[in-house]
Enzyme design. Structure first.
Site, PDB file in Angstrom:
ATOM      1  N   LYS A   1       4.604  -1.194   5.058  1.00 13.25           N
ATOM      2  CA  LYS A   1       3.270  -0.664   6.386  1.00 13.25           C
ATOM      3  C   LYS A   1       3.492  -2.068   7.252  1.00 13.25           C
ATOM      4  CE  LYS A   1       0.310   2.592   4.598  1.00 13.25           C
ATOM      5  NZ  LYS A   1      -0.653   3.143   3.205  1.00 13.25           N
TER       6      LYS A   1
ATOM      7  N   ARG B   1      -6.318   6.535  14.845  1.00 10.78           N
ATOM      8  CA  ARG B   1      -6.659   4.989  14.164  1.00 10.78           C
ATOM      9  C   ARG B   1      -5.035   4.566  14.777  1.00 10.78           C
ATOM     10  NH1 ARG B   1      -4.171   5.485   8.010  1.00 10.78           N
ATOM     11  NH2 ARG B   1      -2.581   5.680   9.189  1.00 10.78           N
TER      12      ARG B   1
HETATM   13  C1  PLP Z   1      -0.399   4.093   2.320  1.00 14.32           C
HETATM   14  C2  PLP Z   1      -0.744   4.158   1.613  1.00 14.32           C
HETATM   15  C3  PLP Z   1      -0.425   4.756   0.211  1.00 14.32           C
HETATM   16  C4  PLP Z   1       1.037   4.827  -0.206  1.00 14.32           C
HETATM   17  O1  PLP Z   1       1.761   5.685  -1.317  1.00 14.32           O
HETATM   18  P1  PLP Z   1       3.031   5.586  -0.965  1.00 14.32           P
HETATM   19  O2  PLP Z   1       2.903   6.428  -3.107  1.00 14.32           O
HETATM   20  O3  PLP Z   1       3.616   4.899  -1.146  1.00 14.32           O
HETATM   21  O4  PLP Z   1       3.034   6.962  -0.322  1.00 14.32           O
HETATM   22  C5  PLP Z   1      -1.432   4.624  -1.018  1.00 14.32           C
HETATM   23  N1  PLP Z   1      -2.263   3.854  -1.025  1.00 14.32           N
HETATM   24  C6  PLP Z   1      -3.019   3.543  -0.300  1.00 14.32           C
HETATM   25  C7  PLP Z   1      -3.738   3.076   0.035  1.00 14.32           C
HETATM   26  C8  PLP Z   1      -2.444   3.460   1.109  1.00 14.32           C
HETATM   27  O5  PLP Z   1      -2.698   3.589   3.134  1.00 14.32           O
END
Ligand code: PLP
Length: 411
Positions: free
Chosen positions: A222, A370
């Site tokens: 991210k 968003r």
């Molecule tokens: C994007 C996101 C994830 C993603 O988890 P992955 O296992 O990497 O797919 C998990 N928790 C939150 C709060 C997120 O925003």
């Protein structure tokens, strides 16, 4: 109509402006989705290419030692640690966020074995909740996942709670919890505090040490810009490290993986939370992407993030009045992360129309558009242009076309 802010002046005094040239964002694209997938940097591209050709290609198995692959999870973990207020040796890179939630939560539950409640909130990201409920069931020890409204977390902390598991910034609204306060409240109630920093790391200064957090997890792809599927990170408070027992005990968390003992002995420190072989190529991309944070104060990132978000809200409300948009993010930047969300009944189609014009944000059901604001590569001019494009789409109704209503698998 209120005055338009002086966009040019804001960009002229932007101390981060020079970083933009490092990001390979296609011509004509205004990228407001770095909260979901950060863009490619020249360094990540070159580093991945070099890891493929010069390391895997030329070194073969020797790369584990000669290119430092073996120690990369800890080294890159320390780089992320600097961004989230964690001391060296307390963050490691491993797996994905979902799996790290599983590993940290299971370890935390074992540290509070007499208590049975995992407390979370309805603003949490679903994968965290799925993992918690699956774990509660799978352990077969009577654990329960209790989900309350975000405002009700504090009141729900009692002596049944083993772990308070929260995501700091709500993925839909951008609402930000007070990590320090809630962690202190959890500790007062005798519970451990575990934080998901998916929408925090790289977006603003996080202070895991100052907050006293016990465990934390977060994504590499991210705001950290590690690339699609980049490995995630996890943190264990130093005082707890020698007490945590990984439920998934793998050889990469073993004290001596190349002794090939038949029995498991955990590595000293946070490294015991690793499981198997790391994704070396992705990790190289993440490592190089983190160069963007070198020499930058998180306070400067935060200041620009607030300025970009404020500009966007002001411009959207100035230009789009009367078109049925509703701000669903907090208006107060003090309780907001680095994103701004607007609800609209036709939000999905409106977002597709925006994307078709090169303004890339995303959509979260049922009606939320968003927009993420990553200060390392965005300018106020782009943010204002995005608001103007949104206004034009709403004004002309150009979103109202069958191709913009057709739902894709990833929204
Ligand atoms: C994007 C996101 C994830 C993603 O988890 P992955 O296992 O990497 O797919 C998990 N928790 C939150 C709060 C997120 O925003």
């Amino acid at each position: 109509m209120s005055e338009a802010p002086d966009i040019e002046a804001l960009d002229a005094e932007d101390p981060l402006a020079s970083r933009r040239a490092e990001f390979l964002i296609p011509e004509g694209v205004i990228y407001l989705d770095g909260n979901s997938l950060g863009p490619l940097t020249a360094r990540a591209r070159d580093r991945i290419a070099s890891a493929v050709t010069d390391e895997w290609g030329a070194m073969l198995i020797r790369g584990w030692n000669e290119a430092g692959w073996f120690h990369a999870p800890q080294r890159v973990g320390d780089r992320i640690g600097r961004l989230v207020g964690a001391p060296a040796g307390s963050v490691t890179v491993a797996d994905n966020t979902s799996t790290n939630v599983f590993k940290c939560l299971s370890a935390a539950l074992e540290l509070r074995a007499s208590r049975k409640v995992i407390l979370s909130d309805s603003g949490n990201f679903p994968t965290d909740l799925y993992i918690a409920s699956g774990l509660a069931e799978g352990l077969g020890k009577g654990h329960e996942l209790r989900i309350v409204q975000p405002e009700a977390v504090e009141a729900a902390l009692d002596d049944s709670v083993a772990v308070m598991m929260l995501t700091e910034v709500d993925y839909r609204t951008g609402r930000r919890h007070d990590m320090k306060r809630l962690t202190a409240k959890a500790h007062e109630a005798g519970a451990l505090a575990m934080w998901d920093l998916a929408h925090s790391a790289g977006a603003f200064a996080v202070d895991l040490t100052g907050a006293g957090a016990d465990f934390a997890v977060g994504c590499g792809y991210k705001y950290l810009n590690g690339g699609p599927g980049a490995p995630a990170f996890l943190y264990v408070r130093p005082e707890l490290q020698e007490h945590v027992r990984p439920l998934i005990a793998g050889w990469m968390g073993h004290a001596a993986p190349f002794a090939f003992d038949l029995g498991y002995t955990p590595l000293e420190g946070v490294g015991r939370m690793r499981v198997g072989t790391p994704p070396v190529l992705s990790l190289a991309g993440l490592d190089a992407a983190l160069d963007m944070f070198d020499g930058v104060e998180m306070a400067a990132i935060r200041a620009k993030s607030v300025s970009l978000c404020e500009t966007f809200i002001r411009e959207v409300e100035r230009l789009c009045a009367g078109h049925g948009l509703r701000l669903v993010s907090p208006r107060d930047p003090g309780v907001r992360g680095s994103q701004v969300s607007f609800a609209h009944p036709e939000g999905y189609a409106v977002m597709q129309a925006l994307i078709a014009r090169g303004v890339i944000g995303d959509f979260r059901a049922p009606d939320v558009m968003r927009f993420g604001f990553a200060p390392l590569y965005l300018s106020h001019r782009e943010v204002a242009a995005a608001a103007a494009a949104l206004a034009d789409i709403l004004e002309t109704g150009s979103w109202d076309r069958p191709e913009f209503r057709a739902r894709a698998a990833v929204t």
